[in-house]
Design a protein around this motif. Structure first.
Motif, PDB file in Angstrom:
ATOM      1  N   ILE A  38       0.837  -1.201   0.000  1.00 58.50           N
ATOM      2  CA  ILE A  38       0.000   0.000   0.000  1.00 58.50           C
ATOM      3  C   ILE A  38       0.876   1.257   0.000  1.00 58.50           C
ATOM      4  CG2 ILE A  38      -1.678   1.305   1.358  1.00 58.50           C
ATOM      5  CD1 ILE A  38      -2.957  -1.041   0.072  1.00 58.50           C
ATOM      6  N   ALA A  39       1.939   1.226   0.795  1.00 60.40           N
ATOM      7  CA  ALA A  39       2.816   2.401   0.878  1.00 60.40           C
ATOM      8  C   ALA A  39       3.407   2.709  -0.489  1.00 60.40           C
ATOM      9  CB  ALA A  39       3.925   2.174   1.898  1.00 60.40           C
ATOM     10  N   SER A  40       3.865   1.678  -1.212  1.00 60.89           N
ATOM     11  CA  SER A  40       4.487   1.967  -2.503  1.00 60.89           C
ATOM     12  C   SER A  40       3.446   2.471  -3.486  1.00 60.89           C
ATOM     13  CB  SER A  40       5.220   0.735  -3.040  1.00 60.89           C
ATOM     14  OG  SER A  40       4.336  -0.340  -3.171  1.00 60.89           O
ATOM     15  N   MET A  41       2.231   1.905  -3.439  1.00 66.16           N
ATOM     16  CA  MET A  41       1.203   2.384  -4.369  1.00 66.16           C
ATOM     17  C   MET A  41       0.833   3.835  -4.076  1.00 66.16           C
ATOM     18  SD  MET A  41      -1.173  -0.978  -4.709  1.00 66.16           S
ATOM     19  CE  MET A  41      -2.294  -0.432  -5.956  1.00 66.16           C
ATOM     20  N   ILE A  42       0.636   4.133  -2.808  1.00 62.77           N
ATOM     21  CA  ILE A  42       0.243   5.503  -2.463  1.00 62.77           C
ATOM     22  C   ILE A  42       1.389   6.474  -2.716  1.00 62.77           C
ATOM     23  CG2 ILE A  42      -0.327   6.986  -0.501  1.00 62.77           C
ATOM     24  CD1 ILE A  42      -2.321   4.976   0.347  1.00 62.77           C
ATOM     25  N   GLY A  43       2.604   6.032  -2.399  1.00 65.04           N
ATOM     26  CA  GLY A  43       3.767   6.873  -2.654  1.00 65.04           C
ATOM     27  C   GLY A  43       3.873   7.208  -4.134  1.00 65.04           C
ATOM     28  N   VAL A  44       3.734   6.172  -4.979  1.00 70.94           N
ATOM     29  CA  VAL A  44       3.843   6.380  -6.427  1.00 70.94           C
ATOM     30  C   VAL A  44       2.733   7.304  -6.914  1.00 70.94           C
ATOM     31  CG1 VAL A  44       3.522   5.240  -8.637  1.00 70.94           C
ATOM     32  CG2 VAL A  44       5.066   4.264  -6.954  1.00 70.94           C
ATOM     33  N   LEU A  45       1.515   7.042  -6.472  1.00 70.20           N
ATOM     34  CA  LEU A  45       0.388   7.880  -6.893  1.00 70.20           C
ATOM     35  C   LEU A  45       0.595   9.315  -6.428  1.00 70.20           C
ATOM     36  CD1 LEU A  45      -2.665   5.528  -6.267  1.00 70.20           C
ATOM     37  CD2 LEU A  45      -1.845   6.385  -8.458  1.00 70.20           C
ATOM     38  N   GLY A  46       0.997   9.465  -5.185  1.00 72.00           N
ATOM     39  CA  GLY A  46       1.175  10.790  -4.611  1.00 72.00           C
ATOM     40  C   GLY A  46       2.282  11.551  -5.313  1.00 72.00           C
ATOM     41  N   VAL A 100       2.679   1.416  -9.960  1.00 71.30           N
ATOM     42  CA  VAL A 100       1.483   1.011  -9.219  1.00 71.30           C
ATOM     43  C   VAL A 100       1.278  -0.499  -9.374  1.00 71.30           C
ATOM     44  CG1 VAL A 100      -1.026   1.154  -9.164  1.00 71.30           C
ATOM     45  CG2 VAL A 100       0.323   3.237  -9.236  1.00 71.30           C
ATOM     46  N   GLY A 101       1.559  -0.996 -10.582  1.00 70.67           N
ATOM     47  CA  GLY A 101       1.464  -2.440 -10.821  1.00 70.67           C
ATOM     48  C   GLY A 101       2.409  -3.207  -9.905  1.00 70.67           C
ATOM     49  N   LEU A 102       3.624  -2.679  -9.739  1.00 69.86           N
ATOM     50  CA  LEU A 102       4.579  -3.338  -8.837  1.00 69.86           C
ATOM     51  C   LEU A 102       4.057  -3.314  -7.404  1.00 69.86           C
ATOM     52  CD1 LEU A 102       8.033  -2.120 -10.196  1.00 69.86           C
ATOM     53  CD2 LEU A 102       7.045  -4.399 -10.324  1.00 69.86           C
ATOM     54  N   GLY A 103       3.455  -2.183  -7.034  1.00 68.24           N
ATOM     55  CA  GLY A 103       2.850  -2.088  -5.704  1.00 68.24           C
ATOM     56  C   GLY A 103       1.761  -3.137  -5.541  1.00 68.24           C
ATOM     57  N   ALA A 104       0.980  -3.336  -6.614  1.00 76.02           N
ATOM     58  CA  ALA A 104      -0.097  -4.328  -6.561  1.00 76.02           C
ATOM     59  C   ALA A 104       0.485  -5.722  -6.375  1.00 76.02           C
ATOM     60  CB  ALA A 104      -0.932  -4.261  -7.833  1.00 76.02           C
ATOM     61  N   VAL A 105       1.639  -5.978  -7.012  1.00 74.83           N
ATOM     62  CA  VAL A 105       2.287  -7.279  -6.829  1.00 74.83           C
ATOM     63  C   VAL A 105       2.676  -7.454  -5.364  1.00 74.83           C
ATOM     64  CG1 VAL A 105       4.346  -8.625  -7.384  1.00 74.83           C
ATOM     65  CG2 VAL A 105       3.092  -7.475  -9.199  1.00 74.83           C
ATOM     66  N   ALA A 106       3.233  -6.390  -4.767  1.00 70.38           N
ATOM     67  CA  ALA A 106       3.597  -6.457  -3.351  1.00 70.38           C
ATOM     68  C   ALA A 106       2.359  -6.746  -2.506  1.00 70.38           C
ATOM     69  CB  ALA A 106       4.246  -5.142  -2.906  1.00 70.38           C
ATOM     70  N   LEU A 107       1.241  -6.147  -2.916  1.00 72.12           N
ATOM     71  CA  LEU A 107      -0.019  -6.346  -2.193  1.00 72.12           C
ATOM     72  C   LEU A 107      -0.464  -7.808  -2.279  1.00 72.12           C
ATOM     73  CD1 LEU A 107      -1.809  -4.424  -0.656  1.00 72.12           C
ATOM     74  CD2 LEU A 107      -3.180  -4.110  -2.703  1.00 72.12           C
ATOM     75  N   VAL A 108      -0.341  -8.372  -3.479  1.00 72.84           N
ATOM     76  CA  VAL A 108      -0.729  -9.774  -3.662  1.00 72.84           C
ATOM     77  C   VAL A 108       0.165 -10.680  -2.809  1.00 72.84           C
ATOM     78  CG1 VAL A 108      -0.787 -11.677  -5.311  1.00 72.84           C
ATOM     79  CG2 VAL A 108      -1.715  -9.458  -5.955  1.00 72.84           C
ATOM     80  N   ASN A 160       2.588   6.549 -17.711  1.00 70.48           N
ATOM     81  CA  ASN A 160       2.942   5.153 -18.002  1.00 70.48           C
ATOM     82  C   ASN A 160       3.844   4.581 -16.920  1.00 70.48           C
ATOM     83  OD1 ASN A 160       1.486   5.164 -20.332  1.00 70.48           O
ATOM     84  ND2 ASN A 160       3.215   5.723 -21.632  1.00 70.48           N
ATOM     85  N   LEU A 161       4.840   5.379 -16.554  1.00 75.53           N
ATOM     86  CA  LEU A 161       5.765   4.933 -15.527  1.00 75.53           C
ATOM     87  C   LEU A 161       5.015   4.719 -14.220  1.00 75.53           C
ATOM     88  CD1 LEU A 161       8.749   4.454 -14.948  1.00 75.53           C
ATOM     89  CD2 LEU A 161       8.893   6.794 -14.126  1.00 75.53           C
ATOM     90  N   ARG A 162       4.088   5.637 -13.962  1.00 73.60           N
ATOM     91  CA  ARG A 162       3.307   5.528 -12.733  1.00 73.60           C
ATOM     92  C   ARG A 162       2.514   4.229 -12.728  1.00 73.60           C
ATOM     93  NH1 ARG A 162      -1.938   8.872 -12.355  1.00 73.60           N
ATOM     94  NH2 ARG A 162      -2.615   7.011 -13.460  1.00 73.60           N
ATOM     95  N   ASN A 163       1.853   3.926 -13.856  1.00 70.55           N
ATOM     96  CA  ASN A 163       1.063   2.694 -13.909  1.00 70.55           C
ATOM     97  C   ASN A 163       1.929   1.471 -13.666  1.00 70.55           C
ATOM     98  OD1 ASN A 163      -1.152   4.204 -14.407  1.00 70.55           O
ATOM     99  ND2 ASN A 163      -1.174   3.849 -16.613  1.00 70.55           N
ATOM    100  N   LEU A 164       3.145   1.513 -14.212  1.00 74.37           N
ATOM    101  CA  LEU A 164       4.068   0.395 -14.010  1.00 74.37           C
ATOM    102  C   LEU A 164       4.382   0.234 -12.526  1.00 74.37           C
ATOM    103  CD1 LEU A 164       5.959  -1.655 -15.490  1.00 74.37           C
ATOM    104  CD2 LEU A 164       7.753   0.042 -15.182  1.00 74.37           C
TER     105      LEU A 164
END
Ligand SMILES: Nc1ncnc2c1ncn2[C@@H]1O[C@H](COP(=O)(O)OP(=O)(O)OP(=O)(O)O)[C@@H](O)[C@H]1O
Ligand SMILES: [Mg+2]
Lengths: 402, 248
Positions: A45-53, A280-288, A274-278
């Motif tokens: 979650i931290a990486s996804m929010i960090g990337v989005l932010g 966020v995708g990595l963050g989602a992997v961490a979440l999984v 695009n970079l952000r989506n990538l």
């Protein structure tokens, strides 16, 4: 004997608040394990929010920059002929462009076939262009000078030069102290000004600008405009853009290339996306991965807590109550991780944006969505262990082990 | 207590439990008939012991009576309701309201207080938390735990732990309390205290069925059912005259 008590269906019931409390009770008894398991989700979650932010903050900054620079600057070039050569514009093109009503200013630029050197002893390829320009180019660019002045009617007829920011840097000039000079085609030109960087026109940053009369007089140059820069009224940019090719070259409008420099900056914002989506995708992997970790821990927990499950069944819990207890426990576990993650992500965004000097743009929805995503992942991760817990044979579960 | 004391044997009430040829067989080679055609009738207010050697099928029988398990054959009804036709969820509802369990290994939640543990006896009735705590506190006092209300289960002695388990079983005022080896993990003095407590609760109106392998312990109960290899070997009710003399 008659039955005094009426036959009735007894129903098992668990209040929602007690269901949540039951889910929490399993975590309270295992604090260390709970925290360690929550870390995986927290990182995701931290990486996804960090990337989005960070990307939102950077984009907000870029958009502000584009707004400030304006999106009404257009550039006309000769384009390429069908033989692939760079075509120049016709002599009268600048005058015709200025005649278009919504065009507020326009300036022709002619790229000269020569180079600029610091002094007569050097002859290095420095990648700098020499441009013959009209004096109102500075108004069209809405440019600022870091040092000195721009060319005016007088100096554009003299061997004087204004340097773009990159050009000045490459020639080793930081300011105008000592009255520096440069060599253009073997002639000495006095540097009278250095431009601030022009985010919309990096090619001018890399150029030495001299007046068109001076180019003819001192360099024997033949002037063929290679580009025209113009500003249009903001509401008519698209209309102007549409009529430009035919105005500039009525015979061959297809040879004319019209571009809007601010588009490049907007494209940069899209690349960031695009970079952000990538990321966020990595963050989602961490979440999984975090979710799988939770599922693992929950399965172990179910095995360890056979006795508790049997007891709860004996106390009247239905299979559904048992399953919901474990799903809630798992979701709570993930929500703890999500909360930590959201806080961490917000801190990372704040720290990074502050260091970059960006305005901070951390969408509240992102924080909410982060914690929500953690909850959902936790509940999903808890599903399989919960079903296993619910399927335990209660008679077997209350039996002492070993 | 506001409840009127009632004698265990003296007042025979409604049928609480009825077993007719209840049989449970575990698969294996050869299959084990853990409970074999057991017939049994228990009325409201009874205190009885099911006694038998290890492996005789006592725990299996208790799980059947407690509806944690279903018989392979025969009929089991609680308060006149046949359990065979009931769904799993309906049986859970029956357990939540009409059956109280006491286990040899207590099965307490170690990090919860005595009161909180007892309150879980009402959890699956949907009783409000406040009401649960109030009734749990009353019940704790009733079983002699008034001085240990807020100790966690982990801080209690074996006898106190079993009192908590008994309080949890009776807090919902069930039709029958099932106790599997309630003294199995206790020393003889504490065992006697627990038996005295069960007798007291029976005097106060609870129907209690105790399972034990201990013949001496069983001897102190008004009614004993001897189980051997899943079969009822003996159903012995002491003469009514004796029942009063046995109380001390
Ligand atoms: N889940 C099971 N699968 C197969 N056999 C079982 C199972 N549970 C019990 N048994 C067998 O059924 C018989 C009765 O077991 P049960 O546990 O009811 O005896 P018990 O009288 O309670 O014994 P104890 O006094 O040792 O607790 C035993 O032979 C036991 O091995
Ligand atoms: Mg047993």
């Amino acid at each position: 004997m008659m039955l005094r008590r009426p036959r009735r269906q007894w129903r098992s019931r668990l209040r929602p608040i007690d269901a949540v409390a039951s889910g929490a009770s399993g975590l309270r008894g295992r604090k260390g394990r709970t925290l360690l398991t929550a870390v995986g989700i927290a990182i995701g979650i931290a990486s996804m929010i960090g990337v989005l932010g960070i990307s939102a903050s950077s984009k907000a900054d870029l958009i502000a920059e584009i707004d400030q620079l304006g999106t009404n600057l257009l550039q006309v070039q000769g384009g390429t002929t069908i033989f692939g050569e760079g075509a120049s514009l016709q002599e009268e093109a600048p005058a015709m462009v200025r005649r278009i009503t919504p065009v507020t200013s326009a300036a022709a630029i002619s790229k000269l076939d020569t180079d600029v050197q610091r002094n007569e002893f050097t002859d290095e390829r420095n990648g700098l262009d020499v441009l013959a320009v009209e004096i109102h180019l500075i108004d069209t660019l809405e440019g600022q000078l870091a040092h000195g002045r721009f060319l005016d009617r007088a100096t554009s007829q003299l061997p004087t030069v204004v340097l773009g920011s990159v050009a000045a840097d490459r020639l080793g000039l930081t300011d105008l102290t000592g009255g520096p000079t440069v060599q253009i085609a073997g002639r000495t030109f006095a540097v009278i000004g250095i431009l601030d960087p022009l985010p919309l026109n990096p090619d001018i940053d890399r150029s030495a600008l001299i007046g068109t009369p001076a180019a003819i007089e001192f360099l024997d140059a033949e002037i063929h405009p290679t580009a025209i820069l113009l500003r249009a009224e903001p509401d008519h940019v698209e209309a102007v853009r549409a009529v430009l090719p035919r105005t500039v070259n009525p015979a061959d409008p297809n040879e004319v290339a019209v571009s809007r420099p601010s588009d490049a900056l907007e494209a940069r914002a899209r690349v960031d996306e695009n970079l952000r989506n990538l990321l966020v995708g990595l963050g989602a992997v961490a979440l999984v991965v975090g979710g799988v970790g939770i599922a693992n821990v929950m399965i172990i927990s179910v095995l360890e807590r056979r006795g508790e499950i049997g007891l709860r069944r004996a106390l009247g819990a239905t299979r559904t109550h048992i399953a919901s207890q474990f799903v809630l426990e798992s979701a709570l576990l993930a929500a703890i991780g999500g909360l930590f993650g959201a806080v961490m992500g917000a801190m990372v965004t704040y720290g990074y944006a502050t260091r970059q000097g960006w305005r901070i743009d951390l969408p509240a929805e992102a924080l909410g969505a982060g914690i929500g995503a953690a909850l959902v992942f936790g509940a999903l991760a808890g599903l399989y262990p919960a079903v296993r817990a619910a399927r335990l044979d209660p008679a077997d579960a209350v039996r002492p082990r070993g | 207590m506001t409840q009127e004391p009632r004698g265990g044997q003296n007042l025979v009430g409604d049928t609480v439990l009825e077993l007719v040829d209840v049989t449970k067989q575990y698969p294996g080679n050869p299959p084990v008939r853990a409970v074999d055609r057991v017939s049994l009738h228990v009325s409201e207010g009874e205190l009885l012991a099911i006694v038998g050697p290890s492996g005789s099928g006592k725990s299996t029988l208790m799980n059947l009576i407690g509806t944690l398990d279903r018989p392979d054959a025969g009929r089991l009804s609680i308060e006149g309701v046949d359990t065979a036709s009931m769904s799993d969820a309906a049986l859970a509802g029956l357990r939540a309201r009409r059956i109280g369990f006491v286990f040899q290994q207590f099965h307490l939640m170690e990090n919860l207080s005595a009161v909180a543990n007892v309150a879980t006896g009402l959890l699956y009735q949907g009783t409000l938390g406040k009401v649960r705590r109030k009734r749990a506190t009353e019940t704790c006092r009733r079983v002699g735990l008034g001085h240990r209300l807020h100790h966690t289960a982990a801080q209690l002695s074996g006898g106190e732990r079993q009192r908590v388990a008994i309080a949890r079983a009776i807090v919902s005022d069930p039709a029958i309390v099932l106790a599997d080896e309630p003294t199995g993990n206790l020393d003889s003095r504490t065992s006697n205290e627990i038996v005295a407590l069960l007798r007291q609760l029976n005097d106060e109106g609870s129907t209690i069925l105790v399972i034990t392998h201990d013949r001496d312990l069983a001897a102190s109960f008004p009614r004993r059912i001897a189980l051997n290899d899943g079969l009822v070997a003996d159903d012995d009710s002491r003469p009514l005259l004796d029942s009063g003399a046995d109380r001390s």
